[in-house]
Every structure is written in structure tokens, then in C-alpha cells.
Scaffold this motif. Structure first.
Motif, PDB file in Angstrom:
ATOM      1  N   LEU A 151       4.402  -6.243   9.002  1.00 15.96           N
ATOM      2  CA  LEU A 151       3.828  -5.498  10.123  1.00 15.96           C
ATOM      3  C   LEU A 151       4.775  -5.363  11.312  1.00 15.96           C
ATOM      4  CD1 LEU A 151       0.213  -6.976  10.052  1.00 15.96           C
ATOM      5  CD2 LEU A 151       0.986  -4.766   9.159  1.00 15.96           C
ATOM      6  N   LYS A 152       6.023  -5.743  11.145  1.00 17.01           N
ATOM      7  CA  LYS A 152       6.986  -5.602  12.237  1.00 17.01           C
ATOM      8  C   LYS A 152       7.128  -4.130  12.620  1.00 17.01           C
ATOM      9  CE  LYS A 152      11.758  -6.564  13.585  1.00 17.01           C
ATOM     10  NZ  LYS A 152      13.064  -7.143  13.168  1.00 17.01           N
ATOM     11  N   GLY A 153       6.994  -3.842  13.911  1.00 18.25           N
ATOM     12  CA  GLY A 153       7.148  -2.482  14.390  1.00 18.25           C
ATOM     13  C   GLY A 153       5.879  -1.651  14.359  1.00 18.25           C
ATOM     14  N   TRP A 154       4.764  -2.211  13.833  1.00 21.51           N
ATOM     15  CA  TRP A 154       3.494  -1.509  13.895  1.00 21.51           C
ATOM     16  C   TRP A 154       2.974  -1.588  15.338  1.00 21.51           C
ATOM     17  CZ3 TRP A 154       0.131  -0.128   9.414  1.00 21.51           C
ATOM     18  CH2 TRP A 154       0.844  -0.109   8.212  1.00 21.51           C
ATOM     19  N   SER A 169      -3.867   2.904  25.911  1.00 20.39           N
ATOM     20  CA  SER A 169      -2.979   1.805  26.271  1.00 20.39           C
ATOM     21  C   SER A 169      -2.781   0.916  25.063  1.00 20.39           C
ATOM     22  CB  SER A 169      -3.563   0.994  27.439  1.00 20.39           C
ATOM     23  OG  SER A 169      -4.853   0.494  27.114  1.00 20.39           O
ATOM     24  N   ASN A 170      -1.745   0.101  25.126  1.00 25.04           N
ATOM     25  CA  ASN A 170      -1.456  -0.826  24.032  1.00 25.04           C
ATOM     26  C   ASN A 170      -2.431  -1.993  24.015  1.00 25.04           C
ATOM     27  OD1 ASN A 170       0.873   0.263  22.741  1.00 25.04           O
ATOM     28  ND2 ASN A 170       2.149  -0.427  24.440  1.00 25.04           N
ATOM     29  N   PHE A 223       4.792  -6.524  17.875  1.00 22.77           N
ATOM     30  CA  PHE A 223       4.009  -6.671  16.639  1.00 22.77           C
ATOM     31  C   PHE A 223       4.872  -7.324  15.565  1.00 22.77           C
ATOM     32  CE2 PHE A 223      -0.104  -4.564  15.317  1.00 22.77           C
ATOM     33  CZ  PHE A 223      -0.324  -5.392  14.235  1.00 22.77           C
ATOM     34  N   THR A 224       4.488  -8.501  15.126  1.00 22.60           N
ATOM     35  CA  THR A 224       5.194  -9.217  14.075  1.00 22.60           C
ATOM     36  C   THR A 224       4.178  -9.843  13.126  1.00 22.60           C
ATOM     37  OG1 THR A 224       5.271 -11.269  15.371  1.00 22.60           O
ATOM     38  CG2 THR A 224       7.159  -9.771  15.565  1.00 22.60           C
ATOM     39  N   ASN A 272       1.757   2.865  12.143  1.00 25.97           N
ATOM     40  CA  ASN A 272       2.885   2.236  11.454  1.00 25.97           C
ATOM     41  C   ASN A 272       4.168   2.474  12.249  1.00 25.97           C
ATOM     42  OD1 ASN A 272       3.950   4.801  10.785  1.00 25.97           O
ATOM     43  ND2 ASN A 272       2.896   4.840   8.818  1.00 25.97           N
ATOM     44  N   PRO A 273       5.307   1.927  11.820  1.00 22.87           N
ATOM     45  CA  PRO A 273       6.544   2.094  12.598  1.00 22.87           C
ATOM     46  C   PRO A 273       7.021   3.534  12.750  1.00 22.87           C
ATOM     47  CG  PRO A 273       6.735   0.179  11.187  1.00 22.87           C
ATOM     48  CD  PRO A 273       5.475   0.883  10.775  1.00 22.87           C
ATOM     49  N   ASN A 274       6.523   4.453  11.916  1.00 19.71           N
ATOM     50  CA  ASN A 274       6.839   5.877  12.100  1.00 19.71           C
ATOM     51  C   ASN A 274       5.975   6.513  13.182  1.00 19.71           C
ATOM     52  OD1 ASN A 274       8.746   5.871  10.080  1.00 19.71           O
ATOM     53  ND2 ASN A 274       7.389   6.704   8.516  1.00 19.71           N
ATOM     54  N   GLN A 275       5.120   5.704  13.814  1.00 20.25           N
ATOM     55  CA  GLN A 275       4.138   6.187  14.787  1.00 20.25           C
ATOM     56  C   GLN A 275       3.144   7.169  14.160  1.00 20.25           C
ATOM     57  OE1 GLN A 275       3.461   5.161  18.173  1.00 20.25           O
ATOM     58  NE2 GLN A 275       4.548   3.528  17.137  1.00 20.25           N
ATOM     59  N   GLU A 276       2.881   6.963  12.864  1.00 23.37           N
ATOM     60  CA  GLU A 276       1.849   7.716  12.160  1.00 23.37           C
ATOM     61  C   GLU A 276       0.538   6.944  12.249  1.00 23.37           C
ATOM     62  OE1 GLU A 276       4.725   9.581   8.677  1.00 23.37           O
ATOM     63  OE2 GLU A 276       3.863   7.587   8.447  1.00 23.37           O
TER      64      GLU A 276
END
Length: 267
Positions: A123-126, A138-139, A146-147, A197-201
Motif C-alpha cells: 500500500l505504499k503510495g496509496w 482533504s486527506n 501511506f505505508t 492507488n499510487p496512479n491517483q486512480e
């Protein structure tokens, strides 16, 4: 301007300039989905500023330092044989399986994720975000913070940060896997929760109460001490694309299979 590369006509000229450090370039498609990025963090992965040698992707997609800014290995940047097409990495689906927005205190809350795949997911980068009914987003957990890894058919529990005085907001007996990125971050009625996800999808989305950002129709607002739990159908978590149909109000079961008993009255 179009004099940056002598003897090469640009397809498009942009305004501004790139810095040598602490910079990034993002490529989005027409639907605003992130398709690629490269970052100087703090420096670019290749290239030489003093000699003005650029960087370019090779066939293995790694960045390499090439010739002068006017010539890439003796060829035009348009015709360079090493500059091949590439795709962003793909990521397996993850579900938001349970949400509690208030318990023994106003921030006694959690978001539970579920991995429906037969392999672990890094999940790194999610990122996990919320949006109010008025549209302010907001986050909850930023991509940088995210790890963790979620096991096959396993759960991942995310809860509010611990207060400065050491007191807990989340009071459950089950240990969390990750905390919110900020100490003031929290959920409220009529919110929507988004997982990227890390692609910002967008991977999953759950809206409740009067949220206009639900997937399909919004689920009910969970009351104090209740959770919004994804239903089980034919031994798997239901995902019809409609939050109202896929979720019901139950007593919370963090990091455990959701109850498939009839919902709590009023939900």
C-alpha cells in the motif's frame, strides 16, 4: 521558446521552467488520471546540469543521462530509438469494507480496508481522502504517509492519530495498521471516503448520509457506536457499485469478517 533544441521543431511550447531540484512532472490523460510522473526528490534521476546533458527513458523504463541538449545520443529527441512508449503500473483492487465515524468519543473512528485478491498488496503510495457534503476534500492518509502491506483476503485498519498528550482517539481493542496523517483529521456524518492507488486512480468510494459523492446512492449515516459494514453475498463482500445496496449498519468488527446478520433497526 522553440530555440531550446536547435534544428528540432517543438510540438508544443510550455510556459515557465523546470528547477534542478525539488521539482516534478506529471502526465495526465483526458480524464485527469495520472499516467506517469518523474520527480526531482531532491534531484532528477539522471541528466547533468553543468554539461547540459538531458535525461531520457531507456527500454527498461529507467532514466539515463544522454548527450547534449541539442542531441540525444546523436539523434533527435523525437526519433531517439530508446524513447519507447510505456504504461503506468497497474494495481490490484482493494475494497473499503467498514467505516465507523464515532464511538466513545467524537474521533473514535476507523476505516477498514479489505484485500479480495489471492496475493498481498503493498500500500505504499496509496492515499485515503474524505469529502464533505459541501465538496471540501482533504486527506485522511496522504500518499507520502501511506505505508504497509495488506495480506491476501486480509484486512487493514486505519484510525485517527494519537493526541499530543498521548491519549487515544480510537478506543478499539484491535491494533491499527496505520494512523491518519494529521492529528485534526476526522470523519463526520454526510461524508464520503475515497481510496486511491499510487496512479491517483480511484479504487473505491463510500458516501453516506446526505453525501452527493457516493458510489450510486449513499449508505445510511452510522450512529454512535455503529459501523457502516459491507454486506456479504455468496461468501464474498458485495460490490454492486451502489453504496446503499452494498452497506448496512452493524456493530463494528474491525479487522474481522463483517456480520451478515440483519442490520440494526433503523438502518
Amino acid at each position: 521558446n522553440d530555440s531550446s533544441l536547435p534544428d528540432t521543431v517543438a510540438d508544443l511550447v510550455y510556459t515557465g521552467a523546470l528547477n534542478n531540484t525539488e521539482e516534478a512532472v506529471y502526465l495526465f490523460d483526458k480524464d485527469c488520471k495520472l499516467r506517469d510522473k518523474v520527480a526531482a526528490a531532491p534531484s532528477w534521476p539522471a541528466g547533468e546540469n553543468e554539461s547540459k546533458k538531458p535525461m531520457e527513458r531507456g527500454n527498461d523504463l529507467s532514466w539515463k543521462t544522454l548527450g547534449s541538449s541539442a542531441s540525444l545520443n546523436g539523434t533527435s529527441p523525437v526519433s531517439s530509438s530508446s524513447n519507447t512508449a510505456f504504461l503506468s503500473p497497474t494495481f490490484l483492487p482493494i475494497l473499503i469494507s467498514e467505516i465507523q465515524i464515532e464511538g466513545q468519543n467524537s474521533k473514535d473512528e476507523f476505516v477498514e480496508l479489505y484485500n479480495p485478491n489471492n496475493q498481498s498488496v503493498d500500500l505504499k503510495g496509496w492515499s485515503l481522502k474524505k469529502k464533505t457534503s459541501g465538496g471540501s476534500d482533504s486527506n485522511l492518509v496522504s500518499a507520502a504517509e501511506f505505508t504497509g502491506t495488506i495480506a491476501p483476503y486480509g484486512y487493514f485498519l486505519i484510525v485517527p492519530s494519537i493526541n499530543d498528550d498521548g491519549t487515544l482517539n480510537y478506543t478499539g481493542s484491535v491494533s491499527p495498521d496505520l494512523y491518519y496523517s494529521g492529528k485534526t483529521y476526522s470523519l463526520a456524518p454526510d461524508n464520503a471516503v475515497f481510496l486511491y492507488n499510487p496512479n491517483q486512480e480511484e479504487v473505491d468510494r463510500v458516501g453516506f448520509g446526505q453525501s452527493p459523492y457516493a458510489k450510486g446512492d449513499p449508505a445510511a449515516n452510522p450512529l454512535v457506536g455503529q459501523s457502516l459494514s459491507r454486506k456479504i453475498s455468496n461468501s464474498v463482500y458485495q460490490d454492486t457499485g451502489n453504496n446503499e445496496q452494498d452497506f448496512q449498519i452493524q456493530v463494528g468488527t474491525p479487522k474481522a469478517i463483517n456480520s451478515n446478520t440483519p442490520p440494526i433497526s433503523g438502518s
